[in-house]
Every structure is written in structure tokens, then in C-alpha cells.
Write an enzyme that holds these catalytic residues in place. Structure first.
Site, PDB file in Angstrom:
ATOM      1  N   ASP A  38      -0.456   7.599  -0.024  1.00 36.83           N
ATOM      2  CA  ASP A  38      -0.795   6.905  -1.266  1.00 36.83           C
ATOM      3  C   ASP A  38       0.400   6.029  -1.636  1.00 36.83           C
ATOM      4  OD1 ASP A  38      -1.649   6.208  -3.783  1.00 36.83           O
ATOM      5  OD2 ASP A  38      -2.362   8.222  -4.285  1.00 36.83           O
ATOM      6  N   ASP A  85      -4.696   1.039  -1.177  1.00 44.16           N
ATOM      7  CA  ASP A  85      -3.411   1.752  -1.240  1.00 44.16           C
ATOM      8  C   ASP A  85      -3.471   3.208  -0.796  1.00 44.16           C
ATOM      9  OD1 ASP A  85      -4.891   2.659  -3.378  1.00 44.16           O
ATOM     10  OD2 ASP A  85      -3.182   2.799  -4.716  1.00 44.16           O
ATOM     11  N   GLU A  86      -4.549   3.618  -0.171  1.00 44.94           N
ATOM     12  CA  GLU A  86      -4.701   5.026   0.187  1.00 44.94           C
ATOM     13  C   GLU A  86      -5.400   5.189   1.509  1.00 44.94           C
ATOM     14  OE1 GLU A  86      -6.604   8.095  -2.187  1.00 44.94           O
ATOM     15  OE2 GLU A  86      -5.998   6.928  -3.932  1.00 44.94           O
TER      16      GLU A  86
END
Length: 438
Positions: free
Chosen positions: A5, A99-100
Site C-alpha cells: 500500500d 496504490d495497492e
DNA sequence: TCTGGGGTCCTAGGACCC
DNA sequence: TCTGGGGTCCTAGGACCC
């Protein structure tokens, strides 16, 4: 399983690219009157600014923060870099958002999955992310399942690593709030709270039947398993899109049906263009309407065969609006297409299917100007969108909007020497009747 | 002027078919 | 005359995620 993350991702990209923002509160999100916060830098979080908070509230909590609307191209590019790094480490990578991502470590190039091995690997991966992104940090969690990896990545944010040893999962979860379970949002948490369940430990004591009775079939079984850390979901590297949609919230409520039709038409054009770009087409067209009081309605219609045509999607979208009473005002409009099918372009070479966008209806705009409004004249006005003059009468000008964003009202700033008005240009699409000077 | 935008999945009722 | 059950598709709404 590994979960990565990126920390305060959008804000971190801004701080990386604009040195003057480093160490300062940065808020990325909607900057309009009805915007919400997408990401707050850690400096802004000190002031209580959070994701999903209205920008208005964020401004009052942290007036000196930099408020940015976001540069998604830059975020996408940085995301690609990170995902590439992960894919070099394991062929099985599942991005959840920009973003993950989950990474299946069983498929990574590791001698074994011992705690020390996995820990060293994760630390090395984090260092490589910093290097490859120009300083962005990532929080990483490692565990025996997606669920545990994700919970773990949250435990030491930002810039942290947590590896959960096999066998310790349930002890880790027991004291935690039920909200750590993916799928338990505000509504489910409230239902559980009402029967006295706050923690995972308390959830564990509920039978599966009771859970299903309380939360429905899917959610009941799902929560029963996750409360026991049972999660065997595999990493899925490639998922196919199921729908494509565009929606917009307007700074002031819309009341003019003609304008609503124009906005839906524009959105339909956008959606159809995106379908064509990705070689998709869909059978079901859905419009979404959020009224002034936030009640949200949808209407959909399914075609016999899939389409990617702007005109078809637009006409259907406008027809669906007919059904709805919008007299109280509308704050959001949206258009989506689902029931997607791969759709192979018949002529791979030859004429590219550059479809003409569906023309936008015109809107009558009252004005207080003594200026002569020649058809085709550009009308630029930030509050009312951009378009061109289609016709005019006493105190009224008909504007064909290209990018209208808010409903028409008195055009206060249209003065004879208004810099927003630019000289005549030929109208398009050409309509001989309308190009006669008024 | 509380409350984004892009998605996914689930539920429930009705139509329709066998 | 009254009453079936299963399965699929469609529609509308809602919860949830990042």
C-alpha cells in the site's frame, strides 16, 4: 501473501514533483464547492483531515494546506512503475487500485517462505519502491492470506512492514474492531453493534446460521469465515471490466431539463468513446440521478445487442431521464454501460471508427448585455461551461454547450468587452438556418 | 450548499420459460 | 379449479472498496 500500500499516494506524488510542498500539508481531491478529499498528506492528517471528508471541512480544519485537484496521469505513471516492480518479483500480482496490490509470494523467486526469508524480501521490495519512485514509501503486510496481509499492511503505517507468523492470525484479529473485515462498512457495523458485537472475538461466537439471518446469505457466510481468519481467495492477475461509467456532481443543483439532457449527452459521448477505445461494447445503459436531497435513483434499459455508439447511448440516456421527476433539482448525473462484451472491430484497418459525437442540445441563457450575439460566437464562462451561440432574441441567447457544467442563470459577467467572449468562428455542426446573423 | 468518482457485488421482485 | 418448482434475465436499490 503480500499486500503493498503506497503511503498517502496522490499527496506523496505531488510532494515528490513539487519540492515546495514537501513537509507541508497537502490535500488532493475535489476542489469545487462539493468536493471531497481523496488523499491527505500525513502533515494534513495532523489537523484531522481525512479521506472522504468534504473539502469544505478540510479547508476549515487546515486552511493553510495546499488543495490540489489531482494529476491522474502522473499517478497512473508512478503506479505502473510500482506494479512493474511487483511483477518482476512474482508473476501473480493483483492491483486493487493505483496504490495497492496483492502479490502471491508462493510464486515469487524465493528459496522458502520462512519468516526471515519473507521479511528480508519485503524490506528489499520496499527499498526498491522508494528508489524506483523517487522517494515514495510503501507499507507492506505479509500473511497466510489476502485478508491477513491486508490487515498487516495497515498496522504500521506509514513506511512500515508487518509479517504475521502463521498460526497467530486469530489471536491478532480477536481484539480488533469488526470494521477490519473487508465488507464490513458503516451499515453492517451498525447492525452488528445493535446486537452487541463490536470485536472480531465477539463475532467469532455467533453461529453461521445466525450470521446469515443477520446479514444475508453472502455476507453472513463471508463474515463467518473471515472472523476465523479463513480466506483462501487466490490472487487474480487479470480481471475484465464489467461496466464503464461517467458521473458528475454539479456545484449548484440543476433544474433545466434541456441542460440535463445536454450533460447526459456529453457523458454518453465520453462513455461510448471509452468503450471504443478499449474495444468493448455493452447492452445495458444506466443513468444515475442524485436529487437535491441526496436520494439517488437509477434507470436502466437493455438492448438486444451490444453497442458502443455515442448516439445510441446518448439517446437511451436521455430517454431514461424522461421517467424521472427532477423538479426539486439535481446534484449529480451519470451514465454507465454494463453487460460488456468483447467487441472486435470489424475493419481492423481502413476507416477507423471515429464516430461523430452526438450533438449537444442548446440551452437558452438569459443575459444582461447590449452586445449583439452572432451565431457561432464562442461563449466561455467558467460557471456555465463553454459553448457557442446558436441563436438569440430579446435578452436571451441560445447557447449550444460543449462543456456546460452548471445550470444556466443570469449571465452576470457577460459585458460588451467581456474577455470571455472571443470573435466569431464557424459553427459546427453547420446548420444553415442557424448561421444567419441574428 | 454537509456528503466525489470509478468501480464490484448482493438482494429482491417480476417476467418468462420449461 | 387451484396450485408446482427451478432457472434465467432484467430492473432498482444499497453496501462497500479505494
Amino acid at each position: 501473501m503480500l499486500h503493498l500500500d503506497l503511503d498517502a499516494f496522490f499527496a506523496a506524488v505531488e510532494q515528490r514533483d513539487k519540492p515546495s510542498l514537501r513537509g507541508k500539508p497537502v490535500v488532493v481531491g475535489g476542489v469545487g464547492g462539493r468536493g471531497v478529499v481523496s488523499t491527505a498528506s500525513y502533515e494534513a492528517r495532523v489537523y484531522g483531515v481525512r479521506s472522504a471528508m468534504s473539502t469544505r471541512e478540510a479547508r476549515s480544519r487546515c486552511p493553510h494546506a495546499a488543495f490540489l485537484s489531482g494529476r491522474f496521469h502522473a499517478y497512473r505513471e508512478t503506479s505502473r512503475t510500482v506494479m512493474g516492480l511487483l511483477r518482476a518479483a512474482s508473476p501473480l500480482v493483483e492491483p486493487l487500485s493505483l496504490d495497492e496490490a496483492f502479490v502471491d509470494l508462493a510464486r515469487a523467486d524465493l528459496p522458502d517462505l520462512a519468516l526471515e526469508t519473507v521479511t528480508a524480501f519485503a524490506e528489499d521490495l520496499r527499498a526498491r519502491v522508494v528508489e524506483a519512485t523517487g522517494g515514495l514509501t510503501a507499507s507492506v503486510g505479509v500473511g497466510t492470506s489476502k485478508f491477513i496481509a491486508k490487515v498487516a499492511s495497515d498496522l504500521d503505517k506509514p513506511d512500515g512492514l508487518v509479517v504475521v507468523a502463521p498460526g497467530t492470525e486469530r489471536d491478532l484479529l480477536r481484539p480488533m474492531d469488526v470494521r477490519v473485515i473487508p465488507g464490513v462498512g458503516p451499515a453492517t457495523a451498525e447492525r452488528l453493534r445493535r446486537v452487541g458485537i463490536h470485536t472480531v472475538a465477539e463475532l467469532e461466537s455467533v453461529s453461521e446460521d445466525e450470521m446469515v439471518r443477520l446479514l444475508g446469505n453472502a455476507n453472513g457466510h463471508w463474515l463467518y469465515s473471515l472472523a476465523r481468519a479463513e480466506d483462501d481467495r487466490p490472487v487474480v492477475a487479470e480481471r475484465e471490466a464489467k461496466s464503464v461509467s461517467v458521473e458528475g456532481t454539479y456545484d449548484t443543483d440543476l433544474t433545466d431539463r434541456r441542460l440535463m439532457e445536454g450533460l447526459l449527452t456529453r457523458q454518453a459521448n465520453d462513455v461510448a468513446a471509452r468503450l471504443r477505445k478499449s474495444g468493448l461494447s455493452g447492452r445495458t445503459v444506466t443513468i444515475k440521478v442524485r436529487l437535491h436531497d441526496f436520494t439517488t435513483l437509477s434507470r436502466s434499459s437493455t438492448l438486444a445487442s451490444p453497442t458502443d455508439s455515442s448516439a445510441t447511448v446518448a439517446r437511451l440516456a436521455r430517454a431514461l431521464l424522461t421517467d424521472l421527476d427532477t423538479s426539486g433539482g439535481v446534484r449529480l448525473l451519470g451514465v454507465g454501460v454494463s453487460g460488456l462484451a468483447d467487441w472486435v472491430q470489424e475493419d481492423l484497418f481502413g476507416e477507423t471508427a471515429e464516430e461523430e459525437a452526438e450533438p449537444l442540445p442548446e440551452v437558452e441563457v438569459p443575459h444582461h448585455s447590449r452586445r449583439t450575439w452572432a451565431p457561432g460566437m464562442d461563449v466561455e464562462h467558467t460557471e456555465h461551461g463553454r459553448g457557442w451561440v446558436w441563436g438569440s432574441g430579446r435578452g436571451v441567447v441560445t447557447v449550444r454547450f460543449e462543456t456546460a457544467v452548471t445550470p444556466p442563470g443570469p449571465v452576470r459577467s457577460f459585458k460588451d468587452d467581456d474577455p470571455l467572449l472571443t470573435p466569431w468562428r464557424p459553427p459546427e455542426p453547420a446548420d444553415p438556418a442557424a448561421s444567419e446573423p441574428a
